[in-house]
Motif scaffolding. Structure first.
Motif, PDB file in Angstrom:
ATOM      1  N   ALA A  28       0.685  -1.384  -0.011  1.00  0.00           N
ATOM      2  CA  ALA A  28       0.077   0.077  -0.003  1.00  0.00           C
ATOM      3  C   ALA A  28       0.892   1.212   0.004  1.00  0.00           C
ATOM      4  CB  ALA A  28      -0.952  -0.112   1.387  1.00  0.00           C
ATOM      5  N   LEU A  29       2.084   1.470   0.751  1.00  0.00           N
ATOM      6  CA  LEU A  29       2.774   2.454   0.933  1.00  0.00           C
ATOM      7  C   LEU A  29       3.603   2.645  -0.228  1.00  0.00           C
ATOM      8  CD1 LEU A  29       4.115   2.180   4.589  1.00  0.00           C
ATOM      9  CD2 LEU A  29       2.415   3.836   3.704  1.00  0.00           C
ATOM     10  N   THR A  30       3.847   1.725  -1.159  1.00  0.00           N
ATOM     11  CA  THR A  30       4.569   2.080  -2.366  1.00  0.00           C
ATOM     12  C   THR A  30       3.441   2.389  -3.306  1.00  0.00           C
ATOM     13  OG1 THR A  30       4.237  -0.333  -2.995  1.00  0.00           O
ATOM     14  CG2 THR A  30       6.194   0.236  -2.224  1.00  0.00           C
ATOM     15  N   PHE A  31       2.112   2.020  -3.261  1.00  0.00           N
ATOM     16  CA  PHE A  31       1.322   2.412  -4.362  1.00  0.00           C
ATOM     17  C   PHE A  31       1.074   3.903  -3.944  1.00  0.00           C
ATOM     18  CE2 PHE A  31      -0.211  -2.084  -4.923  1.00  0.00           C
ATOM     19  CZ  PHE A  31       0.774  -2.454  -5.632  1.00  0.00           C
ATOM     20  N   VAL A  32       0.954   4.227  -2.572  1.00  0.00           N
ATOM     21  CA  VAL A  32       0.685   5.659  -2.267  1.00  0.00           C
ATOM     22  C   VAL A  32       1.840   6.586  -2.567  1.00  0.00           C
ATOM     23  CG1 VAL A  32       0.575   7.215  -0.337  1.00  0.00           C
ATOM     24  CG2 VAL A  32      -0.579   5.202  -0.075  1.00  0.00           C
ATOM     25  N   ASN A  33       2.979   5.987  -2.781  1.00  0.00           N
ATOM     26  CA  ASN A  33       4.250   6.868  -2.973  1.00  0.00           C
ATOM     27  C   ASN A  33       4.211   7.202  -4.576  1.00  0.00           C
ATOM     28  OD1 ASN A  33       7.128   7.699  -2.450  1.00  0.00           O
ATOM     29  ND2 ASN A  33       7.543   6.278  -3.901  1.00  0.00           N
ATOM     30  N   VAL A  34       3.559   6.363  -5.257  1.00  0.00           N
ATOM     31  CA  VAL A  34       3.605   6.561  -6.849  1.00  0.00           C
ATOM     32  C   VAL A  34       2.333   7.308  -7.244  1.00  0.00           C
ATOM     33  CG1 VAL A  34       2.523   4.337  -7.528  1.00  0.00           C
ATOM     34  CG2 VAL A  34       4.135   5.595  -9.253  1.00  0.00           C
ATOM     35  N   GLY A  35       1.500   6.918  -6.702  1.00  0.00           N
ATOM     36  CA  GLY A  35       0.034   7.862  -6.933  1.00  0.00           C
ATOM     37  C   GLY A  35      -0.325   9.094  -6.189  1.00  0.00           C
ATOM     38  N   ALA A  36       0.682   9.524  -5.095  1.00  0.00           N
ATOM     39  CA  ALA A  36       0.413  10.661  -4.342  1.00  0.00           C
ATOM     40  C   ALA A  36       0.161  11.963  -5.385  1.00  0.00           C
ATOM     41  CB  ALA A  36       1.366  10.861  -3.576  1.00  0.00           C
ATOM     42  N   PRO A  37      -0.836  12.874  -4.964  1.00  0.00           N
ATOM     43  CA  PRO A  37      -1.709  12.771  -3.946  1.00  0.00           C
ATOM     44  C   PRO A  37      -3.025  12.357  -3.872  1.00  0.00           C
ATOM     45  CG  PRO A  37      -1.815  14.824  -4.914  1.00  0.00           C
ATOM     46  CD  PRO A  37      -0.826  14.127  -5.439  1.00  0.00           C
ATOM     47  N   TYR A  38      -3.310  11.619  -5.179  1.00  0.00           N
ATOM     48  CA  TYR A  38      -4.516  11.059  -5.605  1.00  0.00           C
ATOM     49  C   TYR A  38      -4.781   9.857  -4.582  1.00  0.00           C
ATOM     50  CZ  TYR A  38      -3.852  14.582  -8.927  1.00  0.00           C
ATOM     51  OH  TYR A  38      -3.717  15.812  -9.531  1.00  0.00           O
ATOM     52  N   VAL A  39      -3.964   8.957  -4.431  1.00  0.00           N
ATOM     53  CA  VAL A  39      -4.002   7.505  -3.924  1.00  0.00           C
ATOM     54  C   VAL A  39      -3.832   7.602  -2.550  1.00  0.00           C
ATOM     55  CG1 VAL A  39      -3.409   5.201  -3.916  1.00  0.00           C
ATOM     56  CG2 VAL A  39      -3.263   6.542  -6.071  1.00  0.00           C
ATOM     57  N   LYS A  40      -5.067   7.578  -1.694  1.00  0.00           N
ATOM     58  CA  LYS A  40      -4.823   7.499  -0.395  1.00  0.00           C
ATOM     59  C   LYS A  40      -4.503   6.044   0.216  1.00  0.00           C
ATOM     60  CE  LYS A  40      -6.171  11.927  -0.400  1.00  0.00           C
ATOM     61  NZ  LYS A  40      -5.239  12.981  -0.245  1.00  0.00           N
ATOM     62  N   TYR A  41      -4.484   6.048   1.385  1.00  0.00           N
ATOM     63  CA  TYR A  41      -3.705   4.732   2.170  1.00  0.00           C
ATOM     64  C   TYR A  41      -4.842   3.738   1.983  1.00  0.00           C
ATOM     65  CZ  TYR A  41      -2.532   1.390   5.576  1.00  0.00           C
ATOM     66  OH  TYR A  41      -2.077   0.133   6.385  1.00  0.00           O
ATOM     67  N   PRO A  42      -6.248   3.932   2.682  1.00  0.00           N
ATOM     68  CA  PRO A  42      -7.035   2.911   2.361  1.00  0.00           C
ATOM     69  C   PRO A  42      -7.489   2.423   1.035  1.00  0.00           C
ATOM     70  CG  PRO A  42      -7.880   4.584   3.790  1.00  0.00           C
ATOM     71  CD  PRO A  42      -6.724   5.175   2.965  1.00  0.00           C
ATOM     72  N   MET A  43      -7.291   3.325  -0.104  1.00  0.00           N
ATOM     73  CA  MET A  43      -7.511   2.991  -1.479  1.00  0.00           C
ATOM     74  C   MET A  43      -6.353   2.127  -1.831  1.00  0.00           C
ATOM     75  SD  MET A  43      -7.663   5.434  -4.831  1.00  0.00           S
ATOM     76  CE  MET A  43      -8.532   6.693  -3.905  1.00  0.00           C
ATOM     77  N   ALA A  44      -5.145   2.446  -1.334  1.00  0.00           N
ATOM     78  CA  ALA A  44      -3.758   1.737  -1.792  1.00  0.00           C
ATOM     79  C   ALA A  44      -3.748   0.293  -1.110  1.00  0.00           C
ATOM     80  CB  ALA A  44      -2.521   2.530  -1.310  1.00  0.00           C
ATOM     81  N   VAL A  45      -4.378   0.106  -0.025  1.00  0.00           N
ATOM     82  CA  VAL A  45      -4.627  -1.158   0.733  1.00  0.00           C
ATOM     83  C   VAL A  45      -5.563  -1.979  -0.245  1.00  0.00           C
ATOM     84  CG1 VAL A  45      -5.399  -2.674   2.696  1.00  0.00           C
ATOM     85  CG2 VAL A  45      -4.067  -0.517   2.974  1.00  0.00           C
ATOM     86  N   LEU A  46      -6.690  -1.621  -0.762  1.00  0.00           N
ATOM     87  CA  LEU A  46      -7.489  -2.076  -1.639  1.00  0.00           C
ATOM     88  C   LEU A  46      -6.885  -2.669  -3.131  1.00  0.00           C
ATOM     89  CD1 LEU A  46     -10.463  -3.417  -2.219  1.00  0.00           C
ATOM     90  CD2 LEU A  46     -10.862  -0.842  -3.001  1.00  0.00           C
ATOM     91  N   LEU A  47      -6.172  -1.896  -3.310  1.00  0.00           N
ATOM     92  CA  LEU A  47      -5.449  -1.987  -4.770  1.00  0.00           C
ATOM     93  C   LEU A  47      -4.362  -2.989  -4.638  1.00  0.00           C
ATOM     94  CD1 LEU A  47      -4.743  -1.159  -7.597  1.00  0.00           C
ATOM     95  CD2 LEU A  47      -3.181   0.622  -6.699  1.00  0.00           C
ATOM     96  N   ALA A  48      -3.779  -2.938  -3.351  1.00  0.00           N
ATOM     97  CA  ALA A  48      -2.908  -4.218  -3.328  1.00  0.00           C
ATOM     98  C   ALA A  48      -3.646  -5.694  -3.309  1.00  0.00           C
ATOM     99  CB  ALA A  48      -2.241  -3.991  -1.745  1.00  0.00           C
ATOM    100  N   GLY A  49      -4.732  -5.419  -2.644  1.00  0.00           N
ATOM    101  CA  GLY A  49      -5.558  -6.889  -2.522  1.00  0.00           C
ATOM    102  C   GLY A  49      -5.978  -7.107  -3.864  1.00  0.00           C
TER     103      GLY A  49
END
Length: 505
Positions: free
Chosen positions: A327-348
């Motif tokens: 999730a944190l790597t997805f937030v890192n690449v998608g900031a500021p649009y990708v928030k942590y809860p969204m990134a957790v779902l994306l990881a899943g």
């Protein structure tokens, strides 16, 4: 409030008014007062992480050619060595409160970080899928035994959503789960050991004197176990940035004291214990997976205990070791649009699309392939953080597209070249992959930085000499981002309010 105003820089909204794609709340530095995980809490997290299915096979592979007592010593030693390395990378989180992907902006560049960090994020997401599949099989077994209904895909979705929801709630929810799961896992694992020991005795076998006839050397087993946790060896700052620490502790040992018991004792002891169970299963039934062995003989409460172990083990591993890093790597690449809860779902979702049930059939080939390149990242991190920067970081510039970590159009070629070269060498080095990748990554990166990059791109923390301006926890300071002024500053711990620098995670 007393702060180091010289460090204040614009970080969120540049003069042109565009959003800063390097900044999102969940990847901001974590202040000392926001670090809530105790030493015991970190122990529970590590016990939960260490109990995974593949560990059983490590033990079984060992006793196929070596006495169990030798296997125990080798696996224990290997995990202590790995834990010592992990204690070094953990200091990135302890000292500066930084996540793995944000820190990689220093050795790889503010955009170059996306190559190694997304690579790690995808591996974590795939592991989430593998662990969720195994947990779904266990959950399906429980429901089928109680009701007669069987459909593992249904329980895969249910189990995945349970884990995603738990992880999206934040690090405290992860810690609470670990505190519940870890003791239960250990109790059930003890029952598993005695069950397998009894089974071995009924066949006239003693698991502690049994010696297999396959060819395996102590060195091969040692290196395999060192490489096993290469994933968390590099991104452990994702967790340690939330572990309690002593502000102003210049001593490395004092500053990191709350991580030592977890990483130097809980990890090696748990990993070794689970490997022993895998070895006992191999000796007793010729199958490295004790779940298959015991499930084929159990019913009633025994069966439910076994399946509960599988479910808790996969859940507790997934939250801390797979969903958070991904999730944190997805937030890192998608900031500021990708928030942590969204990134957790994306990881899943990514983990599920990887078809983990197919990867599981080639698990160790999968481990070897990605471990080679992750070991190279570890060597680069140690060279950058300890040998070149001496633990100092210009943290505000990590969040600036035009700051010192821009290097060449946002990419530090020294990091990219070292990663590809060292990873390639490791991939072709067989059992020595982790050692070769780590060593080559460290040496190649260090030489390229010293002989080339640092002569072209000034790094303020190096130009500052021996001062404390670019340190944080060890000198009683914290990197704080102010939303109102869109600027970072270094604030003394005693002047912090409890909500300063609070990340979503």
């Amino acid at each position: 409030m007393i702060s180091d105003t010289n460090s204040a820089v614009s970080a969120s909204t540049p003069a042109n008014g565009r959003l800063n794609h390097l900044l999102e709340e969940s990847i901001l530095p974590v202040s000392v007062k926001q670090r809530t995980i105790s030493a015991l809490g970190f122990v529970w997290i590590w016990i939960g992480i260490a109990v995974i299915i593949a560990t059983f096979q490590l033990g079984a592979n060992g006793v196929a050619g070596l006495p169990l007592l030798h296997v125990v010593g080798i696996i224990l030693a290997a995990n202590v060595v790995l834990a010592l390395l992990m204690c070094l990378t953990a200091d990135i989180g302890t000292e500066h409160g930084l996540s793995f992907a944000v820190y990689l902006r220093a050795p790889f560049g503010v955009y170059g970080t996306h190559l190694p960090s997304i690579f790690r994020g995808l591996i974590a997401a795939i592991w989430f899928g593998i662990q969720t599949y195994l947990g779904a099989l266990a959950l399906n077994g429980i429901v089928e035994y109680l009701t007669g209904y069987s459909s593992w895909p249904v329980w895969y979705v249910v189990f995945a959503l349970m884990q995603i929801g738990n992880t999206a709630l934040g690090i405290k929810a992860v810690e609470i789960l670990a505190a519940i799961a870890a003791p239960a896992i250990m109790i059930i694992s003890i029952w598993m050991y005695y069950t397998l020991d009894v089974l071995a005795h009924t066949k006239g076998l003693n698991i502690w004197t049994f010696v297999g006839n396959e060819s395996i050397t102590p060195l091969t087993l040692f290196l395999a176990n060192v490489a096993f946790w290469s994933t968390l060896a590099i991104d452990i700052p994702n967790i340690t940035r939330f572990v309690k620490t002593s502000s102003g502790a210049r001593s490395f040992i004092k500053r990191n004291k709350n991580i030592f018991v977890a990483q130097l004792i809980a990890l090696p002891a748990t990993q070794t214990w689970i490997a022993v169970i895998g070895a006992a299963s191999f000796i007793a039934a010729g199958d490295w997976n004790p779940i298959n062995v015991i499930q084929g003989q159990s019913e009633g409460l025994s069966l439910l205990m076994l399946l509960t172990l599988v479910l808790l083990a996969q859940w507790s591993t997934n939250t801390a070791a797979n969903l958070i890093p991904a999730a944190l790597t997805f937030v890192n690449v998608g900031a500021p649009y990708v928030k942590y809860p969204m990134a957790v779902l994306l990881a899943g979702v990514v983990g599920t699309l990887s078809m983990p049930w197919a990867i599981l059939d080639n698990l160790f080939a999968f481990l070897f392939s990605y471990g080679s390149f992750l070991s190279a990242i570890g060597g680069i991190m140690i060279a950058d953080y300890f040998l070149i920067r001496r633990r100092k970081l210009n943290v505000p510039d990590l969040y600036k597209a035009d700051g010192q970590y821009r290097y060449s159009s946002g990419v530090n070629l020294a990091g990219i070249i070292a990663w590809i070269a060292a990873g390639g060498l490791a991939f072709s080095s067989g059992a020595w992959a982790f050692v070769v990748g780590f060593g080559a990554g460290l040496v190649i990166y260090y030489l390229l930085m010293k002989l080339w990059v640092l002569r072209v791109h000034t790094q303020q923390e190096l130009a500052a000499g021996t001062g404390d301006k670019f340190l944080a926890t060890s000198v009683g300071m914290n990197w704080i981002y102010n939303k109102n002024t869109n600027a970072f500053s270094r604030v003394r711990t005693e002047d912090l309010s409890t909500d300063m620098g609070r990340p979503d995670l």
